[in-house]
Design a protein around this motif. Structure first.
Motif, PDB file in Angstrom:
ATOM      1  N   THR A   1       0.857  -1.181   0.000  1.00 24.17           N
ATOM      2  CA  THR A   1       0.000   0.000   0.000  1.00 24.17           C
ATOM      3  C   THR A   1       0.892   1.229   0.000  1.00 24.17           C
ATOM      4  O   THR A   1       1.828   1.315   0.795  1.00 24.17           O
ATOM      5  CB  THR A   1      -0.921   0.018   1.237  1.00 24.17           C
ATOM      6  OG1 THR A   1      -1.724  -1.160   1.236  1.00 24.17           O
ATOM      7  CG2 THR A   1      -1.812   1.246   1.244  1.00 24.17           C
ATOM      8  N   VAL A   2       0.564   2.159  -0.891  1.00 28.19           N
ATOM      9  CA  VAL A   2       1.297   3.419  -0.972  1.00 28.19           C
ATOM     10  C   VAL A   2       0.314   4.555  -0.716  1.00 28.19           C
ATOM     11  O   VAL A   2      -0.662   4.712  -1.458  1.00 28.19           O
ATOM     12  CB  VAL A   2       1.960   3.596  -2.361  1.00 28.19           C
ATOM     13  CG1 VAL A   2       2.664   4.945  -2.451  1.00 28.19           C
ATOM     14  CG2 VAL A   2       2.920   2.454  -2.650  1.00 28.19           C
ATOM     15  N   VAL A   3       0.568   5.314   0.344  1.00 32.63           N
ATOM     16  CA  VAL A   3      -0.276   6.454   0.691  1.00 32.63           C
ATOM     17  C   VAL A   3       0.172   7.644  -0.148  1.00 32.63           C
ATOM     18  O   VAL A   3       1.367   7.936  -0.252  1.00 32.63           O
ATOM     19  CB  VAL A   3      -0.178   6.779   2.197  1.00 32.63           C
ATOM     20  CG1 VAL A   3      -1.002   8.016   2.536  1.00 32.63           C
ATOM     21  CG2 VAL A   3      -0.620   5.588   3.027  1.00 32.63           C
ATOM     22  N   LEU A   4      -0.795   8.311  -0.755  1.00 32.83           N
ATOM     23  CA  LEU A   4      -0.509   9.478  -1.589  1.00 32.83           C
ATOM     24  C   LEU A   4      -0.742  10.732  -0.756  1.00 32.83           C
ATOM     25  O   LEU A   4      -1.863  11.007  -0.347  1.00 32.83           O
ATOM     26  CB  LEU A   4      -1.402   9.473  -2.830  1.00 32.83           C
ATOM     27  CG  LEU A   4      -1.382   8.174  -3.640  1.00 32.83           C
ATOM     28  CD1 LEU A   4      -2.421   8.214  -4.744  1.00 32.83           C
ATOM     29  CD2 LEU A   4      -0.001   7.914  -4.202  1.00 32.83           C
ATOM     30  N   GLY A   5       0.289  11.463  -0.471  1.00 37.16           N
ATOM     31  CA  GLY A   5       0.148  12.674   0.330  1.00 37.16           C
ATOM     32  C   GLY A   5       0.577  12.441   1.756  1.00 37.16           C
ATOM     33  O   GLY A   5       1.364  11.553   2.055  1.00 37.16           O
ATOM     34  N   GLY A   6       0.021  13.235   2.644  1.00 34.34           N
ATOM     35  CA  GLY A   6       0.419  13.243   4.049  1.00 34.34           C
ATOM     36  C   GLY A   6      -0.209  12.142   4.867  1.00 34.34           C
ATOM     37  O   GLY A   6      -0.513  11.069   4.354  1.00 34.34           O
TER      38      GLY A   6
END
Length: 157
Positions: A44-49
């Motif tokens: 899982t890659v979180v986009l943003g903060g």
């Protein structure tokens, strides 16, 4: 641990964890850790903060040799209580609902909701690549059980 498939689309699994809701909340909202619990999520890659209402992230999922990405957006974020994200491609909402228990633990319900149904594209691909909705739903319920069992083991260390 209990798990149910409520035909045709809502799936649930529940477990009680001997850890306070704040601790469990911190774990389930750390979506980058989901691959350590879920048998389907590879990364899982979180986009943003930081993860909060409106945060977007990308999952890489797998079943055997098959891999596919999904795009998600956090749609509910009530600290220590309700965390949910919508999968763009199939319109489903995945959630973790937490409730404090009398002994200081947390009852966790992991749910796949389909408030607007499942997209035609997803239904078609599931039929072609995963043996149809019923077989795939059974596999997802088993995956939800495994996710909660691994989350419980991790939280109770």
């Amino acid at each position: 641990m209990t798990a149910t498939a409520t035909p045709p689309n809502e799936l649930t699994a529940t477990v009680t964890i001997a850890a306070p809701p704040a601790q469990v909340w911190a774990m389930v909202t750390d979506v980058a850790r989901m691959s350590s619990w879920s048998p389907q999520v590879v990364k899982t890659v979180v986009l943003g903060g930081p993860v909060r209402l409106g945060t977007r992230f990308v999952n890489i999922n797998h079943q055997g040799w098959k891999h596919w990405p999904t795009n998600a957006k956090v749609v509910r974020f009530t600290p220590h209580s309700d965390f949910a994200f919508r999968i763009v491609e199939n319109h489903t909402v995945w959630s973790f609902q937490l409730e404090a228990t009398a002994d200081g633990g947390t009852a966790v319900t992991h749910r796949r909701e389909t408030p607007n149904g499942i997209s035609l594209l997803s239904r078609s691909l599931t039929k072609l690549a995963f043996g149809g909705q019923e077989a795939f739903a059974e596999e997802m319920v088993e995956g939800m059980r495994q996710t909660l069992a691994r989350l419980k083991a991790d939280a109770e260390r």
